[in-house]
Each structure stands twice: as C-alpha cells, then as structure tokens.
Design an enzyme around this catalytic site. Sequence first.
Site, mmCIF file in Angstrom:
data_model
loop_
_atom_site.group_PDB
_atom_site.id
_atom_site.type_symbol
_atom_site.label_atom_id
_atom_site.label_comp_id
_atom_site.label_asym_id
_atom_site.label_seq_id
_atom_site.Cartn_x
_atom_site.Cartn_y
_atom_site.Cartn_z
ATOM 1 N N ALA A 197 -33.497 -17.029 -14.410
ATOM 2 C CA ALA A 197 -33.065 -17.078 -13.002
ATOM 3 C C ALA A 197 -31.857 -17.987 -12.788
ATOM 4 C CB ALA A 197 -34.233 -17.552 -12.133
ATOM 5 N N SER A 198 -31.441 -18.681 -13.833
ATOM 6 C CA SER A 198 -30.363 -19.671 -13.650
ATOM 7 C C SER A 198 -28.973 -19.047 -13.619
ATOM 8 C CB SER A 198 -30.440 -20.717 -14.775
ATOM 9 O OG SER A 198 -30.335 -20.063 -16.025
ATOM 10 N N GLY A 237 -26.392 -15.083 -13.555
ATOM 11 C CA GLY A 237 -26.197 -13.630 -13.529
ATOM 12 C C GLY A 237 -27.207 -12.816 -12.731
ATOM 13 N N ILE A 238 -27.804 -11.853 -13.404
ATOM 14 C CA ILE A 238 -28.709 -10.902 -12.755
ATOM 15 C C ILE A 238 -29.946 -11.610 -12.194
ATOM 16 C CG2 ILE A 238 -30.209 -8.904 -13.189
ATOM 17 C CD1 ILE A 238 -28.118 -7.983 -15.307
ATOM 18 N N ARG A 243 -33.691 -22.376 -19.028
ATOM 19 C CA ARG A 243 -33.626 -23.664 -19.744
ATOM 20 C C ARG A 243 -32.789 -24.692 -19.006
ATOM 21 N NH1 ARG A 243 -31.096 -21.123 -24.935
ATOM 22 N NH2 ARG A 243 -30.068 -20.173 -23.162
ATOM 23 N N LEU A 276 -37.904 -19.972 -23.645
ATOM 24 C CA LEU A 276 -38.808 -18.859 -23.961
ATOM 25 C C LEU A 276 -38.897 -18.584 -25.462
ATOM 26 C CD1 LEU A 276 -37.957 -16.307 -21.099
ATOM 27 C CD2 LEU A 276 -39.727 -18.058 -21.138
ATOM 28 N N ASN A 297 -36.380 -10.943 -17.060
ATOM 29 C CA ASN A 297 -34.937 -10.726 -17.063
ATOM 30 C C ASN A 297 -34.205 -11.514 -18.157
ATOM 31 O OD1 ASN A 297 -32.106 -10.442 -15.719
ATOM 32 N ND2 ASN A 297 -32.514 -12.638 -15.664
ATOM 33 N N TYR A 328 -28.264 -6.167 -30.835
ATOM 34 C CA TYR A 328 -28.661 -6.241 -29.416
ATOM 35 C C TYR A 328 -29.314 -4.924 -28.999
ATOM 36 C CZ TYR A 328 -28.113 -6.436 -24.276
ATOM 37 O OH TYR A 328 -28.334 -6.405 -22.920
ATOM 38 N N THR A 378 -21.403 -10.543 -15.751
ATOM 39 C CA THR A 378 -22.117 -11.836 -15.841
ATOM 40 C C THR A 378 -21.605 -12.583 -17.076
ATOM 41 O OG1 THR A 378 -23.871 -11.186 -17.372
ATOM 42 C CG2 THR A 378 -24.236 -10.644 -15.046
HETATM 43 N N1 LIG Z 1 -24.551 -8.293 -18.212
HETATM 44 C C1 LIG Z 1 -24.715 -7.051 -18.658
HETATM 45 O O1 LIG Z 1 -23.742 -6.278 -18.837
HETATM 46 C C2 LIG Z 1 -26.107 -6.529 -18.940
HETATM 47 C C3 LIG Z 1 -26.252 -5.150 -19.137
HETATM 48 C C4 LIG Z 1 -27.507 -4.644 -19.406
HETATM 49 C C5 LIG Z 1 -28.602 -5.482 -19.478
HETATM 50 N N2 LIG Z 1 -28.439 -6.825 -19.287
HETATM 51 C C6 LIG Z 1 -29.641 -7.673 -19.389
HETATM 52 O O2 LIG Z 1 -29.813 -8.400 -18.188
HETATM 53 C C7 LIG Z 1 -30.540 -9.591 -18.454
HETATM 54 C C8 LIG Z 1 -29.861 -10.775 -17.764
HETATM 55 O O3 LIG Z 1 -28.578 -10.936 -18.337
HETATM 56 P P1 LIG Z 1 -27.300 -11.490 -17.556
HETATM 57 O O4 LIG Z 1 -26.228 -10.501 -17.786
HETATM 58 O O5 LIG Z 1 -27.657 -11.910 -16.187
HETATM 59 O O6 LIG Z 1 -26.958 -12.739 -18.495
HETATM 60 P P2 LIG Z 1 -26.728 -14.301 -18.230
HETATM 61 O O7 LIG Z 1 -25.937 -14.497 -16.992
HETATM 62 O O8 LIG Z 1 -26.229 -14.833 -19.519
HETATM 63 O O9 LIG Z 1 -28.215 -14.818 -17.971
HETATM 64 C C9 LIG Z 1 -29.162 -14.861 -18.991
HETATM 65 C C10 LIG Z 1 -30.368 -15.666 -18.499
HETATM 66 O O10 LIG Z 1 -31.333 -15.720 -19.562
HETATM 67 C C11 LIG Z 1 -31.793 -17.050 -19.699
HETATM 68 N N3 LIG Z 1 -32.163 -17.349 -21.082
HETATM 69 C C12 LIG Z 1 -31.462 -17.075 -22.205
HETATM 70 N N4 LIG Z 1 -32.096 -17.568 -23.275
HETATM 71 C C13 LIG Z 1 -33.234 -18.157 -22.823
HETATM 72 C C14 LIG Z 1 -34.294 -18.862 -23.443
HETATM 73 N N5 LIG Z 1 -34.342 -19.073 -24.778
HETATM 74 N N6 LIG Z 1 -35.290 -19.336 -22.673
HETATM 75 C C15 LIG Z 1 -35.268 -19.159 -21.334
HETATM 76 N N7 LIG Z 1 -34.276 -18.509 -20.676
HETATM 77 C C16 LIG Z 1 -33.276 -18.018 -21.423
HETATM 78 C C17 LIG Z 1 -30.610 -17.917 -19.259
HETATM 79 O O11 LIG Z 1 -31.097 -19.138 -18.746
HETATM 80 P P3 LIG Z 1 -30.760 -20.602 -19.364
HETATM 81 O O12 LIG Z 1 -29.377 -20.575 -19.886
HETATM 82 O O13 LIG Z 1 -30.998 -21.511 -18.194
HETATM 83 O O14 LIG Z 1 -31.782 -20.750 -20.411
HETATM 84 C C18 LIG Z 1 -29.985 -17.090 -18.141
HETATM 85 O O15 LIG Z 1 -30.568 -17.418 -16.903
HETATM 86 C C19 LIG Z 1 -30.628 -9.693 -19.972
HETATM 87 O O16 LIG Z 1 -31.889 -9.265 -20.400
HETATM 88 C C20 LIG Z 1 -29.556 -8.734 -20.456
HETATM 89 O O17 LIG Z 1 -29.820 -8.220 -21.740
HETATM 90 C C21 LIG Z 1 -27.221 -7.356 -19.011
#
Ligand SMILES: NC(=O)c1ccc[n+]([C@@H]2O[C@H](COP(=O)([O-])OP(=O)(O)OC[C@H]3O[C@@H](n4cnc5c(N)ncnc54)[C@H](OP(=O)(O)O)[C@@H]3O)[C@@H](O)[C@H]2O)c1
Length: 240
Positions: A13-14, A16-17, A37, A58, A81, A146, A183
Amino acid sequence: MSLKNKTALITGASSGIGKACAYALKEEGIRLILTGRNKIKLQELAKKMDASFIVADLQDDSEVEKLFNEAGTSIDILVNNAGIAPSASIIDGDISSFKDLLEVNVLALTHCCQLALKKFDSISGGQIVNISSMSGHRVPPSGGFYAATKFAVRAVTEALRFELKAQNNKTRVTMISPGFVDTPLLEKYFASDQEKLKKLRLELKMLDPNDIAETLKFILKTPNHVEIGDILLRPQDQKI
Ligand SMILES: NC(=O)c1ccc[n+]([C@@H]2O[C@H](COP(=O)([O-])OP(=O)(O)OC[C@H]3O[C@@H](n4cnc5c(N)ncnc54)[C@H](OP(=O)(O)O)[C@@H]3O)[C@@H](O)[C@H]2O)c1
C-alpha cells in the site's frame, strides 16, 4: 453494494497501485489496514486517511504471520497487491532475484490468502483480489522470470477458487491483470534498458494506478452471487 464499514487489508500500500487502491477504498467508507516495508510512507498515508498500518516484509514468513495476528479478528477483503519486478532475464538473470520474485509475488501472496481466510466471516466468506498482470496471460519479450511468477499467481488464484468451492466456502476470489501501469515498478522492470522505458512512455499512454483502483471498486461492489474471475486491462496503445 455498499462497502461501508468493511475492513480491507492492502499489501504493497506504500506505493503505486496499492496506494491508489487505498484512497479509492477509503472513499467507500472501508476501514483500511495498509502494509508494506516502508514505515515512513505508510505512516504518512495512514495519517492522511485515518487508516491503520502494519510494517511487514512479506519475504519473511514470521512477519506475514505477525501482520495477520496484528490485523485484528475480522477482515472482509484482502487486496494482494505487493509485488516486485526486477529485470530477470532467463538467460543471465541473477538467480537470487528469481528467488525474491517467487517469495514476494507467489509465496507471500499465497500465504496471505491462507491467513486472510481465517479472518473472513465463517458463513458469508470474504473477497480476495490478487493483482496479477497481463504477463500472467502471455509472455512479453522482456517478461523473463517475472512472467513466470504471474502465471503462477493465476494458477494459485484459480486453484484456490476451486478448493473454496469444494468446501462450500462463500469467499470470492478474483484477479486483476493489468498491462503497463505508470508506477515506480517499471523503473526496475526496465532497469537493464532504460531507453526502452523512455521510448515506451513516448509511444503510449500508460494506465494510471487509479484505473486499477476503479476496477477494484467495481469488483468489490458486485453482488454476492457474482464472482469475477479476472479482469484484463491494458493501455489502448499497448501492442501486446
Ligand atoms: N506497474 C505495472 O506496469 C504493473 C503491471 C501489471 C501488474 N503490476 C502488479 O501490480 C502490483 C503493484 O505494483 P506497482 O506497479 O504498484 O509497484 P510499486 O509502486 O513498486 O509498488 C510495489 C509495492 O509492493 C510492496 N512490496 C514489495 N516488496 C515487498 C516486500 N518484500 N514486503 C512487503 N511489501 C513489499 C512495496 O512496498 P515497500 O516498498 O513499502 O515494501 C510497494 O508498496 C504488483 O504485484 C505488480 O506486479 C504492475
């Protein structure tokens, strides 16, 4: 369907999505438990939206268990997420990054499903929404490991749905499978080819995290007899 006074736990939740989903669900009167985190980001966000937050890595099973122990006795919605997308070429990607990918994108997501089920109402069940990806449906040229984890998310989600039905459990299980969303994750996904990301940003209007948040709201608001399996959405300009 009103979502008011339901409780949702959102992982990742910190940023992007996940962050956009938190704002969207707050508007619906949902009580939020935000996790990730980054304590500073979570604290700031939780303060803005009068939500709870729990810091948890996680990748650490004991932190996942602690997260759900601290989350209270009752949860109605899990938004799975959190995810990572380091460059992970099959030919020469770092094997340790493959392990990280599996641990966060697949194992932690599954662990969270298991623990959330124990917190859902034993009669009416709850809702689980796993954020997968278009990369869980077809392998893009730069998908690497991935994409393997997102195919696994799809398998886990579908297997869970069948297991729940076999037990007459009313919990609904859904995926959202986005294409490119603007993101911070994309910087990491294209870490080995920043030019490609620059070009992509010029070529197409990416999805906004709010597009995913609106899709989540739509899923959560469907009546109890409707179970959406998966919603695939991509930028209109995205070629694959
Ligand atoms: N962006 C895209 O184009 C896209 C497309 C398709 C699917 N997605 C999916 O959407 C989801 C969210 O991605 P996003 O694009 O919003 O990316 P993001 O902005 O990088 O956010 C990722 C989130 O995951 C958390 N995270 C990562 N590793 C973690 C860990 N070890 N423990 C706890 N939290 C963890 C991060 O929190 P902390 O840093 O605070 O730990 C952050 O809040 C992902 O599952 C991604 O695969 C994204």
